[in-house]
Scaffold this motif. Structure first.
Motif, PDB file in Angstrom:
ATOM      1  N   HIS A 115       0.837  -1.211   0.000  1.00 51.10           N
ATOM      2  CA  HIS A 115       0.000   0.000   0.000  1.00 51.10           C
ATOM      3  C   HIS A 115       0.871   1.261   0.000  1.00 51.10           C
ATOM      4  O   HIS A 115       2.107   1.179   0.051  1.00 51.10           O
ATOM      5  N   LYS A 164      -2.379   5.671  11.120  1.00 51.09           N
ATOM      6  CA  LYS A 164      -1.400   5.124  10.186  1.00 51.09           C
ATOM      7  C   LYS A 164      -2.054   4.138   9.220  1.00 51.09           C
ATOM      8  O   LYS A 164      -2.768   3.236   9.666  1.00 51.09           O
ATOM      9  N   LYS A 211       5.117   9.237   7.754  1.00 49.80           N
ATOM     10  CA  LYS A 211       4.021   8.390   8.236  1.00 49.80           C
ATOM     11  C   LYS A 211       2.814   8.644   7.347  1.00 49.80           C
ATOM     12  O   LYS A 211       2.319   9.770   7.263  1.00 49.80           O
TER      13      LYS A 211
HETATM   14  P1  AMP Z   1       4.182  -3.818   7.158  1.00 48.68           P
HETATM   15  O1  AMP Z   1       4.042  -4.810   6.059  1.00 48.68           O
HETATM   16  O2  AMP Z   1       2.896  -3.181   7.592  1.00 48.68           O
HETATM   17  O3  AMP Z   1       4.989  -4.376   8.300  1.00 48.68           O
HETATM   18  O4  AMP Z   1       5.045  -2.607   6.587  1.00 48.68           O
HETATM   19  C1  AMP Z   1       6.330  -2.760   6.072  1.00 48.68           C
HETATM   20  C2  AMP Z   1       7.079  -1.442   6.147  1.00 48.68           C
HETATM   21  O5  AMP Z   1       6.373  -0.430   5.393  1.00 48.68           O
HETATM   22  C3  AMP Z   1       7.171  -0.840   7.553  1.00 48.68           C
HETATM   23  O6  AMP Z   1       8.274  -1.318   8.271  1.00 48.68           O
HETATM   24  C4  AMP Z   1       7.288   0.654   7.288  1.00 48.68           C
HETATM   25  O7  AMP Z   1       8.611   0.998   6.962  1.00 48.68           O
HETATM   26  C5  AMP Z   1       6.440   0.845   6.049  1.00 48.68           C
HETATM   27  N1  AMP Z   1       5.066   1.294   6.395  1.00 48.68           N
HETATM   28  C6  AMP Z   1       3.961   0.526   6.563  1.00 48.68           C
HETATM   29  N2  AMP Z   1       2.866   1.294   6.815  1.00 48.68           N
HETATM   30  C7  AMP Z   1       3.291   2.580   6.812  1.00 48.68           C
HETATM   31  C8  AMP Z   1       2.652   3.848   6.985  1.00 48.68           C
HETATM   32  N3  AMP Z   1       1.338   3.961   7.176  1.00 48.68           N
HETATM   33  N4  AMP Z   1       3.400   4.967   6.928  1.00 48.68           N
HETATM   34  C9  AMP Z   1       4.739   4.880   6.697  1.00 48.68           C
HETATM   35  N5  AMP Z   1       5.398   3.734   6.510  1.00 48.68           N
HETATM   36  C10 AMP Z   1       4.703   2.589   6.554  1.00 48.68           C
END
Ligand code: AMP
Length: 333
Positions: free
Chosen positions: A16, A195, A186
């Motif tokens: 995303h 978030k 973020k």
């Molecule tokens: P996830 O698969 O949700 O663990 O996300 C993988 C990586 O994407 C995270 O470690 C963050 O670096 C980045 N990420 C995920 N969601 C967000 C967000 N809403 N805003 C900024 N970075 C994000």
């Protein structure tokens, strides 16, 4: 010599906007300046017992998206974790001096115990050890991590240092948390929370590979209020979120126009959302088209995975043979 960076992502479906702006956009720049290892953490994902067909298609999706979004296999090492089984060997060794008490204190472990009480498996408890092995196997100096992962990185440092002390060597460097941007981006979600996340409701996230219609609908349904009642009043979170999303894809001129309308209590949220949806589509369209082109090119995906696996295995093999020597596993022949 370039410093080594390691970062993994769990294959839990489509990427995303938060993944893009919060991680991948900086990986794309990092790959020019560092010796980068980016991997798809399919072994980690087994803690939730995915069925084989889903696991394979999720790995393929994330790999195709990484390539489409700009990770270049000629500049970085892009690989699938399970293609490099040396990491599980290091994980075994590291498990010998990772203690039950410290693993049980991990915040993510405690959260999982609450969220999936019927599946508190050993892999979940030792998740930080596998994560440490992912990083230590390439003797990384830098790890891009979000706030939620800081504790895991601290444990990695502890396990690496403990190994160094135990065998009286200075082998594993201490990896440090690393943010390529001055400020961590973020990306907010559409449902009013702080978030964007795929663990929130489906309506919260804008997935890069989704169709224009799907994303437009989500934006048009994003949470708003009944509008400002006083001039220059502070924005509630859900409205600030929409402005923050505009900052990612819209021109300053458009943002200033809606800021003005808001401050003068003349804002029409429907129009703001339409403008956001138009510019979001301008941003997403080329990425979406590239993702779909690569997803149909199985040969290319296979080639990238193979090149990545070879490069990662070369680095991992060197570490494993040195670690075996340090531990005292020596050949008789
Ligand atoms: P996830 O698969 O949700 O663990 O996300 C993988 C990586 O994407 C995270 O470690 C963050 O670096 C980045 N990420 C995920 N969601 C967000 C967000 N809403 N805003 C900024 N970075 C994000």
């Amino acid at each position: 010599m370039k410093e080594t960076v390691v970062s993994g992502i769990r294959p839990t479906g489509k990427l995303h906007l938060g993944n893009y702006f919060g991680a991948i956009a900086s990986f794309i720049r990092m790959q020019n300046d560092y010796n980068c290892f980016f991997f798809i953490a399919d072994i980690h994902s087994l803690t939730t017992h995915p069925v084989p067909k889903d696991l394979h298609s999720s790995v393929k999706q994330v790999l195709a998206e990484y390539i489409a979004l700009g990770l270049d296999p000629n500049k970085c090492t892009l690989f699938v974790q399970s293609d490099v089984p040396q990491v599980t060997e290091l994980y075994t060794y590291m498990n010998m001096n990772a203690y039950k008490g410290e693993l049980e204190r991990s915040v993510t472990f405690k959260e999982k115990v609450k969220s999936q009480p019927d599946n508190v498996n050993a892999g979940l408890l030792t998740y930080p050890v596998l994560m440490a092995a992912d990083i230590l196997i390439h003797r990384a100096q830098k790890v891009p991590v979000g706030k939620d992962q800081k504790q895991h990185l601290e444990m990695t440092r502890q396990f690496g240092n403990r190994f160094n002390r135990m065998y009286n060597v200075d082998y594993f460097p201490e990896p440090e948390a690393f943010s390529y941007n001055e400020e961590l981006v973020k990306v907010p979600g559409l449902t009013g929370g702080g978030k964007m996340s795929k663990s929130n409701s489906e309506a919260d996230a804008i997935f890069i590979a989704d169709s224009q219609e799907t994303n437009q609908k989500k934006i048009m349904r994003a949470k708003t209020d009944s509008g400002p009642i006083e001039k220059n009043q502070n924005k509630p979170q859900e409205i600030q979120n929409l402005f923050d999303l505009m900052k990612l894809v819209c021109s300053k001129k458009i943002i200033d126009q809606y800021e003005n309308d808001y401050n003068n209590c003349e804002i029409k949220y429907g129009e703001l959302k339409k403008a956001l949806a138009i510019d979001m589509e301008i941003f997403l369209k080329p990425h979406r088209e590239k993702i779909s082109e690569i997803l149909q090119n199985y040969k290319l995906i296979a080639e990238v995975a193979e090149i990545g696996a070879e490069k990662a295995k070369a680095s991992a093999n060197k570490t494993i043979s040195e670690v075996r020597e340090i531990i005292g596993f020596r050949k008789f022949y």
